[in-house]
Scaffold this active site. Structure first.
Site, short mmCIF file in Angstrom:
data_model
loop_
_atom_site.label_atom_id
_atom_site.label_comp_id
_atom_site.label_asym_id
_atom_site.label_seq_id
_atom_site.Cartn_x
_atom_site.Cartn_y
_atom_site.Cartn_z
N CYS A 79 -40.36 61.37 43.08
CA CYS A 79 -41.16 61.66 44.19
C CYS A 79 -42.11 60.02 44.22
CB CYS A 79 -42.19 62.88 44.02
SG CYS A 79 -43.23 62.73 42.60
N ALA A 80 -43.07 60.12 44.85
CA ALA A 80 -43.85 59.02 45.23
C ALA A 80 -44.43 58.56 43.87
CB ALA A 80 -44.89 59.00 46.36
#
Length: 384
Positions: A79-80
């Site tokens: 994810c980020a």
């Protein structure tokens, strides 16, 4: 790589993933970022299989992902920043899957990781190293000779260069930028100030900078360590008006963002494509054509993982590029002009702010710098 959380979810670092990509090891990635972020920029590799299922589609359970995740491969959830991937990864483990990992620090960490690769030995002793920023496509270089070092196209994670030089019993004496960068924040001036080195920048790119620098001009020799190890700057405009390449040890050609392995530099990041396209053509088809075809080209960026060679090194023989690089096969001048002014990918994320930062006109925080650099580099004409 096998550090486990209480739930059995394991941790994979950016360095772990970089080595897997460089060694062509198989890895299955579940990227849970938004679709638009995923489409813009993702982890890529010859043996990487990747799918995108946004985090919000998995809040009620990971069943939509389980049928798509192979049981025979290591699975990395991305994810980020890390949090969403841990949440999803733990649910996948609870569903009975093994060999499940999350990426420590998320894509922000992936964007910043630097992997040093030895390019070769220098004639009079010493070595040349390439630092591959695999998640961003940036390439930096360090020349080490007789206890001294020079860093070319330094990125903002400067401690990596400082630590590497110290581990090789060398003191950094010079930092140099081949041009004023627009896709990433330079660490050249910062590193030079911290270690007491000299910072060099092409003066034609430095008309608006707010700090002191040494003028990097054609015809100079910048010596590192043994006097026979010299760096010869070559004025090579086109990507910027001041772009300058280097010949190191009469063997290596550091081309900055003018010439890449599979593409050529774009001339439009200062809004002057029509003005600079002629300079770009002259550099590539005249200046570089007069150099030894046996020089090993070492660019400042790569656009695709297909450009990674042995052990992750990005390089090519100049003569081979004149035969194979698409940007060096456009012999009609008008066709060349059309190609490099019309056939362009989107401009780099926050490139205007990055240019302002590299001039010293902006002082973004560390978090702001991270955000400005997120995404792929887009310095080439053919990288779409």
């Amino acid at each position: 790589m096998n550090t486990a959380t209480a739930q059995g979810l394991q941790v994979m670092t950016a360095q772990d993933v970089a080595k897997m990509v460089m060694n062509n090891e198989e890895l299955f990635i579940l990227d849970v970022r938004n679709e638009s972020d995923f489409n813009d920029w993702k982890i890529e590799g010859e043996s990487i299989e990747i799918i995108n299922i946004p985090y919000f589609d998995l809040l009620d359970g990971v069943d939509p992902a389980l049928s798509k995740i192979p049981e025979s491969k290591k699975v990395l959830v991305v994810c980020a920043k890390e949090g969403s991937s841990k949440f999803v990864g733990e649910q996948i483990v609870e569903a009975g899957r093994a060999n499940v990992f999350y990426l420590q620090g998320g894509m922000k960490t992936w964007s910043e990781h630097l992997e040093p690769v030895k390019v070769g030995d220098l004639k009079a002793g010493g070595e040349l190293y390439q630092f591959v920023r695999i998640g961003k496509g940036c390439l930096s270089y360090m020349i080490i000779s007789n206890g001294e070092a020079a860093v070319i196209d330094t990125v903002r994670m400067t401690s990596v260069f400082d630590d590497f030089a110290k581990s090789h019993q060398a003191k950094i004496k010079h930092t140099m930028d081949t041009h004023l960068h627009a896709d990433h924040i330079s660490g050249g001036k910062q590193l030079a100030d911290r270690v007491g080195a000299t910072y060099w920048l092409p003066p034609k790119d430095a008309e608006e900078v707010t700090f002191l620098y040494n003028k990097l001009e054609e015809g100079q020799d910048i010596t590192v360590g043994n006097t026979t190890v010299k760096i010869h700057p070559i004025y090579s405009p086109g990507h910027t008006i001041g772009s300058t390449s280097f010949i190191v040890d009469d063997r290596y050609l550091l081309t900055g963002d003018i010439l890449f392995v599979e593409s050529i530099g774009r001339p439009d990041l200062a809004g002057k494509a029509e003005d600079w396209v002629g300079d770009l053509r002259q550099t590539l088809y005249d200046r570089f054509a007069k150099l030894s075809m046996d020089l090993e080209v070492l660019p400042a960026h790569f656009g695709k993982v297909s450009e990674l060679g042995e052990q992750g090194k990005v390089s090519a023989r100049l003569g081979d590029l004149f035969k194979q690089n698409p940007g060096l096969q456009i012999h009609d001048e008008q066709e060349f002009r059309r190609t490099v002014t019309e056939n362009l990918p989107p401009q780099p994320n926050a490139y205007q702010e990055i240019r302002q930062t590299n001039m010293g006109k902006m002082k973004p925080t560390e978090d702001e710098q991270q955000e400005m650099e997120i995404g792929p580099n887009r310095c080439a004409v053919h990288d779409k």
